[in-house]
Design a protein around this motif. Structure first.
Motif, PDB file in Angstrom:
ATOM      1  N   ARG A 268       0.838  -1.213   0.000  1.00  0.00           N
ATOM      2  CA  ARG A 268       0.000   0.000   0.000  1.00  0.00           C
ATOM      3  C   ARG A 268       0.868   1.256   0.000  1.00  0.00           C
ATOM      4  NH1 ARG A 268      -3.139  -0.920   5.007  1.00  0.00           N
ATOM      5  NH2 ARG A 268      -3.114   1.335   5.101  1.00  0.00           N
ATOM      6  N   ALA A 269       1.901   1.243   0.848  1.00  0.00           N
ATOM      7  CA  ALA A 269       2.787   2.412   0.924  1.00  0.00           C
ATOM      8  C   ALA A 269       3.498   2.634  -0.412  1.00  0.00           C
ATOM      9  CB  ALA A 269       3.811   2.233   2.051  1.00  0.00           C
ATOM     10  N   ALA A 270       4.005   1.557  -1.013  1.00  0.00           N
ATOM     11  CA  ALA A 270       4.713   1.678  -2.289  1.00  0.00           C
ATOM     12  C   ALA A 270       3.775   2.198  -3.373  1.00  0.00           C
ATOM     13  CB  ALA A 270       5.301   0.325  -2.697  1.00  0.00           C
ATOM     14  N   GLU A 271       2.599   1.630  -3.486  1.00  0.00           N
ATOM     15  CA  GLU A 271       1.639   2.074  -4.504  1.00  0.00           C
ATOM     16  C   GLU A 271       1.241   3.528  -4.285  1.00  0.00           C
ATOM     17  OE1 GLU A 271      -1.729  -0.560  -4.828  1.00  0.00           O
ATOM     18  OE2 GLU A 271      -0.429  -2.315  -4.975  1.00  0.00           O
ATOM     19  N   TYR A 272       0.991   3.890  -3.035  1.00  0.00           N
ATOM     20  CA  TYR A 272       0.593   5.263  -2.733  1.00  0.00           C
ATOM     21  C   TYR A 272       1.699   6.244  -3.144  1.00  0.00           C
ATOM     22  CZ  TYR A 272      -0.819   9.386  -0.097  1.00  0.00           C
ATOM     23  OH  TYR A 272      -1.180  10.658   0.250  1.00  0.00           O
ATOM     24  N   MET A 273       2.938   5.932  -2.772  1.00  0.00           N
ATOM     25  CA  MET A 273       4.046   6.844  -3.068  1.00  0.00           C
ATOM     26  C   MET A 273       4.309   6.946  -4.570  1.00  0.00           C
ATOM     27  SD  MET A 273       6.494   5.784   0.127  1.00  0.00           S
ATOM     28  CE  MET A 273       7.881   6.769  -0.353  1.00  0.00           C
ATOM     29  N   ILE A 274       4.172   5.829  -5.276  1.00  0.00           N
ATOM     30  CA  ILE A 274       4.356   5.864  -6.732  1.00  0.00           C
ATOM     31  C   ILE A 274       3.244   6.662  -7.379  1.00  0.00           C
ATOM     32  CG2 ILE A 274       4.337   4.450  -8.826  1.00  0.00           C
ATOM     33  CD1 ILE A 274       5.774   2.258  -7.126  1.00  0.00           C
ATOM     34  N   ASN A 275       2.009   6.417  -6.973  1.00  0.00           N
ATOM     35  CA  ASN A 275       0.858   7.123  -7.560  1.00  0.00           C
ATOM     36  C   ASN A 275       0.913   8.618  -7.283  1.00  0.00           C
ATOM     37  OD1 ASN A 275      -0.216   4.787  -8.638  1.00  0.00           O
ATOM     38  ND2 ASN A 275      -1.530   4.378  -6.881  1.00  0.00           N
ATOM     39  N   LYS A 276       1.429   9.012  -6.128  1.00  0.00           N
ATOM     40  CA  LYS A 276       1.530  10.440  -5.793  1.00  0.00           C
ATOM     41  C   LYS A 276       2.779  11.084  -6.386  1.00  0.00           C
ATOM     42  CE  LYS A 276      -2.148  11.006  -3.346  1.00  0.00           C
ATOM     43  NZ  LYS A 276      -3.197  11.902  -3.730  1.00  0.00           N
ATOM     44  N   GLY A 277       3.617  10.272  -7.037  1.00  0.00           N
ATOM     45  CA  GLY A 277       4.819  10.818  -7.671  1.00  0.00           C
ATOM     46  C   GLY A 277       5.941  11.120  -6.699  1.00  0.00           C
TER      47      GLY A 277
ATOM     48  N   LYS B  50       6.038  10.734   6.793  1.00  0.00           N
ATOM     49  CA  LYS B  50       5.003  10.852   7.829  1.00  0.00           C
ATOM     50  C   LYS B  50       3.633  11.085   7.196  1.00  0.00           C
ATOM     51  CE  LYS B  50       7.995  12.571  11.512  1.00  0.00           C
ATOM     52  NZ  LYS B  50       8.300  13.718  12.384  1.00  0.00           N
ATOM     53  N   GLY B  51       3.615  11.862   6.114  1.00  0.00           N
ATOM     54  CA  GLY B  51       2.358  12.091   5.399  1.00  0.00           C
ATOM     55  C   GLY B  51       1.808  10.801   4.812  1.00  0.00           C
ATOM     56  N   VAL B  52       2.700   9.931   4.314  1.00  0.00           N
ATOM     57  CA  VAL B  52       2.278   8.633   3.776  1.00  0.00           C
ATOM     58  C   VAL B  52       1.674   7.790   4.891  1.00  0.00           C
ATOM     59  CG1 VAL B  52       3.093   6.464   2.752  1.00  0.00           C
ATOM     60  CG2 VAL B  52       3.945   8.651   1.887  1.00  0.00           C
ATOM     61  N   VAL B  53       2.335   7.791   6.062  1.00  0.00           N
ATOM     62  CA  VAL B  53       1.838   7.018   7.207  1.00  0.00           C
ATOM     63  C   VAL B  53       0.427   7.469   7.567  1.00  0.00           C
ATOM     64  CG1 VAL B  53       2.164   6.607   9.682  1.00  0.00           C
ATOM     65  CG2 VAL B  53       4.110   6.470   8.116  1.00  0.00           C
ATOM     66  N   LYS B  54       0.225   8.772   7.618  1.00  0.00           N
ATOM     67  CA  LYS B  54      -1.104   9.302   7.966  1.00  0.00           C
ATOM     68  C   LYS B  54      -2.121   8.993   6.879  1.00  0.00           C
ATOM     69  CE  LYS B  54       0.510  13.076  10.869  1.00  0.00           C
ATOM     70  NZ  LYS B  54       0.712  14.512  10.975  1.00  0.00           N
ATOM     71  N   ALA B  55      -1.724   9.168   5.615  1.00  0.00           N
ATOM     72  CA  ALA B  55      -2.662   9.008   4.503  1.00  0.00           C
ATOM     73  C   ALA B  55      -3.179   7.585   4.371  1.00  0.00           C
ATOM     74  CB  ALA B  55      -2.001   9.438   3.191  1.00  0.00           C
ATOM     75  N   ILE B  56      -2.318   6.597   4.593  1.00  0.00           N
ATOM     76  CA  ILE B  56      -2.770   5.215   4.426  1.00  0.00           C
ATOM     77  C   ILE B  56      -3.041   4.527   5.749  1.00  0.00           C
ATOM     78  CG2 ILE B  56      -1.695   4.950   2.156  1.00  0.00           C
ATOM     79  CD1 ILE B  56       0.507   3.331   3.436  1.00  0.00           C
ATOM     80  N   GLY B  57      -2.872   5.251   6.848  1.00  0.00           N
ATOM     81  CA  GLY B  57      -3.237   4.729   8.161  1.00  0.00           C
ATOM     82  C   GLY B  57      -2.333   3.635   8.679  1.00  0.00           C
ATOM     83  N   LEU B  58      -1.034   3.847   8.654  1.00  0.00           N
ATOM     84  CA  LEU B  58      -0.082   2.888   9.217  1.00  0.00           C
ATOM     85  C   LEU B  58       0.168   3.257  10.685  1.00  0.00           C
ATOM     86  CD1 LEU B  58       2.583   2.604   6.375  1.00  0.00           C
ATOM     87  CD2 LEU B  58       0.762   1.008   6.912  1.00  0.00           C
ATOM     88  N   HIS B  59      -0.704   2.824  11.556  1.00  0.00           N
ATOM     89  CA  HIS B  59      -0.617   3.207  12.972  1.00  0.00           C
ATOM     90  C   HIS B  59       0.502   2.496  13.711  1.00  0.00           C
ATOM     91  CE1 HIS B  59      -4.199   5.499  12.413  1.00  0.00           C
ATOM     92  NE2 HIS B  59      -4.826   4.442  11.916  1.00  0.00           N
ATOM     93  N   HIS B  60       0.966   1.372  13.185  1.00  0.00           N
ATOM     94  CA  HIS B  60       2.037   0.626  13.838  1.00  0.00           C
ATOM     95  C   HIS B  60       3.437   1.077  13.403  1.00  0.00           C
ATOM     96  CE1 HIS B  60       1.296  -1.512  10.084  1.00  0.00           C
ATOM     97  NE2 HIS B  60       2.561  -1.903  10.153  1.00  0.00           N
ATOM     98  N   SER B  61       3.522   2.046  12.498  1.00  0.00           N
ATOM     99  CA  SER B  61       4.810   2.527  12.009  1.00  0.00           C
ATOM    100  C   SER B  61       5.476   3.391  13.067  1.00  0.00           C
ATOM    101  CB  SER B  61       4.616   3.345  10.736  1.00  0.00           C
ATOM    102  OG  SER B  61       5.833   3.949  10.373  1.00  0.00           O
ATOM    103  N   THR B  62       6.813   3.344  13.133  1.00  0.00           N
ATOM    104  CA  THR B  62       7.543   4.191  14.058  1.00  0.00           C
ATOM    105  C   THR B  62       7.384   5.676  13.693  1.00  0.00           C
ATOM    106  OG1 THR B  62       9.525   3.930  12.722  1.00  0.00           O
ATOM    107  CG2 THR B  62       9.274   2.453  14.601  1.00  0.00           C
ATOM    108  N   LEU B  63       7.027   5.961  12.457  1.00  0.00           N
ATOM    109  CA  LEU B  63       6.823   7.349  12.041  1.00  0.00           C
ATOM    110  C   LEU B  63       5.503   7.905  12.558  1.00  0.00           C
ATOM    111  CD1 LEU B  63       8.110   7.146   8.370  1.00  0.00           C
ATOM    112  CD2 LEU B  63       9.303   8.087  10.348  1.00  0.00           C
ATOM    113  N   SER B  64       4.565   7.047  12.898  1.00  0.00           N
ATOM    114  CA  SER B  64       3.253   7.530  13.351  1.00  0.00           C
ATOM    115  C   SER B  64       3.302   7.976  14.789  1.00  0.00           C
ATOM    116  CB  SER B  64       2.188   6.449  13.178  1.00  0.00           C
ATOM    117  OG  SER B  64       2.490   5.330  13.999  1.00  0.00           O
ATOM    118  N   ALA B  65       4.384   7.644  15.504  1.00  0.00           N
ATOM    119  CA  ALA B  65       4.500   8.018  16.901  1.00  0.00           C
ATOM    120  C   ALA B  65       4.819   9.514  17.067  1.00  0.00           C
ATOM    121  CB  ALA B  65       5.605   7.197  17.582  1.00  0.00           C
ATOM    122  N   ASP B  66       5.415  10.109  16.054  1.00  0.00           N
ATOM    123  CA  ASP B  66       5.807  11.540  16.146  1.00  0.00           C
ATOM    124  C   ASP B  66       4.625  12.461  16.017  1.00  0.00           C
ATOM    125  OD1 ASP B  66       8.405  10.846  16.503  1.00  0.00           O
ATOM    126  OD2 ASP B  66       8.894  10.896  14.357  1.00  0.00           O
TER     127      ASP B  66
END
Length: 161
Positions: A99-108, A145-161
């Motif tokens: 999901r993260a890879a697809e999102y980042m590729i699609n958003k350029g 961090k924006g990717v984490v928020k956009a796709i809802g990765l709550h378990h990511s270490t980036l979501s803690a910030d």
């Protein structure tokens, strides 16, 4: 005496006719050669210009390759100096990674090639996908961090910030 004069006259006429035929043939051949020469010169000029253009493109591509190698080397050195973002790398088939890879590729944010490189380096760098992307300089921390928020990765270490 008339017969030799007639024969001489006919010989003279034949000689003049043969001479003119040869001259016309030579003129036509010279015109054809001049035309071929012009065409060859035009082709030469075109190919010379094309060669210069290709040489410039080759030089530019070589410069880009050198810069890319330097960027990769720098990113690898930076990766060695940084702390891993996650202790265990993600599995290649992890749905969150996909999901993260697809999102980042699609958003350029990254290219397909960069995504594949990041996935291939996850295990060697002992990081998760976003950590590798940040370390290699493909994305900034804020974008990740924006990717984490956009796709809802709550378990990511980036979501803690």
């Amino acid at each position: 005496m008339v017969l030799p004069l007639i024969i001489f006259g006919i010989s003279l006429l034949l000689t003049v006719w043969i001479y003119r035929s040869m001259m016309n043939s030579m003129r036509n051949r010279i015109r054809a050669l001049v035309s071929e020469e012009r065409e060859a010169e035009e082709r030469y000029l075109h190919l010379s210009r094309r060669k210069k253009t290709l040489q410039r493109e080759l030089k530019d591509l070589k410069n880009r390759a050198v810069l890319a190698r330097k960027d990769i080397s720098l990113a690898e050195h930076q990766a060695e100096d940084r702390e891993p973002i996650k202790d265990t790398p993600q599995d290649r088939n992890d749905p969150d990674l996909q999901r993260a890879a697809e999102y980042m590729i699609n958003k350029g944010l990254i290219t397909i090639d960069q995504s594949e490189r990041a996935i291939n380096k996850m295990e060697a760098m002992n990081m998760d996908y976003l950590g590798v992307c940040i370390t290699l300089g493909y994305v900034e921390m804020e974008a990740a961090k924006g990717v984490v928020k956009a796709i809802g990765l709550h378990h990511s270490t980036l979501s803690a910030d």
